[in-house]
Design an enzyme around this catalytic site. Structure first.
Site, mmCIF file in Angstrom:
data_model
loop_
_atom_site.group_PDB
_atom_site.id
_atom_site.type_symbol
_atom_site.label_atom_id
_atom_site.label_comp_id
_atom_site.label_asym_id
_atom_site.label_seq_id
_atom_site.Cartn_x
_atom_site.Cartn_y
_atom_site.Cartn_z
ATOM 1 N N HIS A 1 5.166 -2.451 -6.473
ATOM 2 C CA HIS A 1 5.220 -1.759 -5.187
ATOM 3 C C HIS A 1 4.265 -2.465 -4.227
ATOM 4 C CE1 HIS A 1 5.449 1.256 -2.204
ATOM 5 N NE2 HIS A 1 4.312 1.858 -2.471
ATOM 6 N N CYS B 1 7.625 6.784 -2.528
ATOM 7 C CA CYS B 1 7.666 5.338 -2.831
ATOM 8 C C CYS B 1 8.198 5.045 -4.225
ATOM 9 C CB CYS B 1 6.271 4.735 -2.695
ATOM 10 S SG CYS B 1 5.604 4.909 -1.051
ATOM 11 N N ASN C 1 4.713 -1.952 3.800
ATOM 12 C CA ASN C 1 5.114 -0.989 2.773
ATOM 13 C C ASN C 1 6.393 -0.281 3.231
ATOM 14 O OD1 ASN C 1 5.410 1.153 1.018
ATOM 15 N ND2 ASN C 1 3.272 1.826 1.135
HETATM 16 N N1 COA Z 1 -7.495 -1.396 12.383
HETATM 17 C C1 COA Z 1 -8.819 -1.563 12.508
HETATM 18 N N2 COA Z 1 -9.738 -0.810 11.874
HETATM 19 C C2 COA Z 1 -9.277 0.163 11.079
HETATM 20 C C3 COA Z 1 -7.910 0.397 10.906
HETATM 21 C C4 COA Z 1 -6.999 -0.422 11.582
HETATM 22 N N3 COA Z 1 -5.661 -0.292 11.485
HETATM 23 N N4 COA Z 1 -7.758 1.422 10.039
HETATM 24 C C5 COA Z 1 -9.004 1.821 9.686
HETATM 25 N N5 COA Z 1 -9.933 1.063 10.324
HETATM 26 C C6 COA Z 1 -11.359 1.139 10.225
HETATM 27 C C7 COA Z 1 -11.865 2.498 9.786
HETATM 28 O O1 COA Z 1 -11.960 3.366 10.886
HETATM 29 C C8 COA Z 1 -13.217 2.154 9.206
HETATM 30 O O2 COA Z 1 -14.126 1.991 10.260
HETATM 31 P P1 COA Z 1 -15.664 2.488 10.086
HETATM 32 O O3 COA Z 1 -16.203 1.645 8.948
HETATM 33 O O4 COA Z 1 -16.249 2.199 11.406
HETATM 34 O O5 COA Z 1 -15.567 3.942 9.731
HETATM 35 C C9 COA Z 1 -13.002 0.771 8.576
HETATM 36 O O6 COA Z 1 -11.810 0.259 9.210
HETATM 37 C C10 COA Z 1 -12.812 0.792 7.096
HETATM 38 O O7 COA Z 1 -11.865 1.791 6.778
HETATM 39 P P2 COA Z 1 -11.466 2.092 5.304
HETATM 40 O O8 COA Z 1 -10.482 3.237 5.305
HETATM 41 O O9 COA Z 1 -12.686 2.204 4.438
HETATM 42 O O10 COA Z 1 -10.711 0.737 4.924
HETATM 43 P P3 COA Z 1 -10.102 0.309 3.550
HETATM 44 O O11 COA Z 1 -10.653 -1.004 3.176
HETATM 45 O O12 COA Z 1 -10.137 1.438 2.544
HETATM 46 O O13 COA Z 1 -8.581 0.087 3.922
HETATM 47 C C11 COA Z 1 -6.441 1.107 3.680
HETATM 48 C C12 COA Z 1 -7.785 1.156 4.388
HETATM 49 C C13 COA Z 1 -5.595 2.258 4.197
HETATM 50 C C14 COA Z 1 -5.769 -0.214 4.027
HETATM 51 C C15 COA Z 1 -6.655 1.216 2.145
HETATM 52 O O14 COA Z 1 -7.489 2.290 1.850
HETATM 53 C C16 COA Z 1 -5.359 1.397 1.402
HETATM 54 O O15 COA Z 1 -4.528 0.514 1.385
HETATM 55 N N6 COA Z 1 -5.202 2.549 0.735
HETATM 56 C C17 COA Z 1 -3.971 2.825 -0.004
HETATM 57 C C18 COA Z 1 -2.911 3.183 0.986
HETATM 58 C C19 COA Z 1 -1.563 3.188 0.396
HETATM 59 O O16 COA Z 1 -1.309 2.503 -0.556
HETATM 60 N N7 COA Z 1 -0.653 3.971 0.999
HETATM 61 C C20 COA Z 1 0.725 4.011 0.625
HETATM 62 C C21 COA Z 1 0.934 4.632 -0.689
HETATM 63 S S1 COA Z 1 2.574 4.442 -1.235
#
Ligand code: COA
Length: 327
Positions: A254, A113, A284
């Site tokens: 970003h 990225c 993204n």
């Molecule tokens: N739809 C519905 N539920 C989802 C899901 C989706 N697409 N993806 C995950 N969940 C669920 C999980 O299973 C979890 O369920 P549980 O509580 O029953 O275990 C719940 O949602 C919360 O998951 P969590 O991973 O804690 O959510 P979060 O608030 O951390 O959000 C991201 C997840 C990935 C959006 C977040 O962590 C993020 O943006 N991280 C950075 C990613 C990034 O920037 N990547 C690119 C880098 S260049």
């Protein structure tokens, strides 16, 4: 000393729009979850019908037009990408031939990225040494081909697109790149990676080809590192340039997660209306996010001559960086 100035920008993306509702039909997710946790409403996805150059060449042509620079006058093409048309040649060489930039040298930077900000930093250093150089810096990806559709934690986040900027040197002390810094921490490689395609898992040695060529991510941990690293590198470029955060006119960050952008802006008490956001429409796009957002901000009249523009990024590697420009 001469500075590197951005003369023009352009952007592009495949035409096909995939909404959160479309994803609901494909996997166990919901529009509400995606919107609330990420800020994404839709993304562009070319899938297997599109190759990188299909939208990157128009993006480059738009940047050259805006800059008033002919392709044959380019000296260098720096491509931030992991998904150019072929493993070999590089995306930089592919653009060279498709644009007709005969005298340029084209090459790629594999910084995931962070590719566009790595590219701006390299261009900045070359231009300081040789101010007459005309450099095309691009960032863009076809990430839709690198998605594991059985992994809802990554599949909802990404989209295709990218953009380009044309730079050259200026003696005008009031314009140009004020500071540009890049970093990496290879110890954190397994927060975000693609297992196959390198020498560790070459073609034919995949267990599950679709999944092994897809993005693997530990989103929760990455979230925390992303906020910290982007905030640190913003502080670094602001300090280096002697610019107070209150003097930043627009942040073009970003676009990985709306909550990450908000957290970084809050660290510097930068109001939300000074943060350019288009993640709702593109998701993204990896190395594509900043050049795509920058071009949209410029064309929407959000960036004027003299404005201070801050562009922080992080990505796989891990890599991160920021460029601070007086427009
Ligand atoms: N739809 C519905 N539920 C989802 C899901 C989706 N697409 N993806 C995950 N969940 C669920 C999980 O299973 C979890 O369920 P549980 O509580 O029953 O275990 C719940 O949602 C919360 O998951 P969590 O991973 O804690 O959510 P979060 O608030 O951390 O959000 C991201 C997840 C990935 C959006 C977040 O962590 C993020 O943006 N991280 C950075 C990613 C990034 O920037 N990547 C690119 C880098 S260049």
């Amino acid at each position: 000393m001469a500075r590197a100035v951005i003369l023009g920008t352009g952007s592009g993306a495949p035409a096909r729009v995939v909404t959160n509702r479309d994803l609901e039909a494909r996997m166990d997710t919901s529009d509400a979850w995606i919107t609330q946790r990420t800020g994404i409403r839709e993304r562009r996805m070319g899938g297997d019908a599109v190759k990188w150059s299909d939208f990157m060449v128009p993006a480059c042509r738009a940047a050259l037009d805006a800059a008033g620079v002919a392709a044959e006058d380019l000296d260098m093409i720096v491509a931030g990408t992991l998904t150019s048309d072929k493993r070999m040649p590089s995306g930089g060489c592919t653009l060279q031939t498709l644009l007709g930039a005969r005298k340029a040298v084209g090459f790629d930077l594999a910084a995931a990225c962070s590719g566009f900000i790595y590219g701006l930093t390299v261009a900045d250093r070359f231009i300081r040494l040789e101010p007459r150089l005309k450099v095309l810096v691009v960032g863009g990806e076809v990430i839709s081909q690198r998605i594991d559709w059985d992994d809802r934690t990554t599949a909802v986040l990404f989209g295709d697109g990218g953009g380009a900027a044309v730079l050259t040197g200026t003696d005008d002390p009031d314009r140009g790149i004020l500071a540009s810094r890049i970093h990496s921490d290879g110890d954190l490689w397994d927060l975000l990676y693609i297992p196959a395609g390198g020498s560790e898992m070459p073609p034919g040695r995949e267990q599950d080809p679709r999944r092994d060529h897809a993005i693997h991510m530990r989103g929760n941990e990455l979230f925390r590192v992303a906020v910290r690293s982007m905030a640190d590198v913003c502080a670094e470029v602001l300090d280096e340039a002697g610019v107070d955060p209150s003097d930043v006119d627009i942040v073009v960050p970003h676009q990985a997660n709306l909550r990450i952008l908000q957290a970084v802006a809050q660290r510097f008490s930068i109001p939300e209306d000074r943060v350019f956001v288009n993640i709702d429409r593109y998701g993204n796009t990896s190395a594509g996010t900043i050049p795509l957002a920058l071009d949209e901000a410029v064309r929407a009249g959000r960036v004027s001559r003299g404005d201070v523009v801050l562009m922080p990024v992080f990505g796989g590697g891990l890599t991160w960086g920021a460029t601070l420009v007086r427009w």
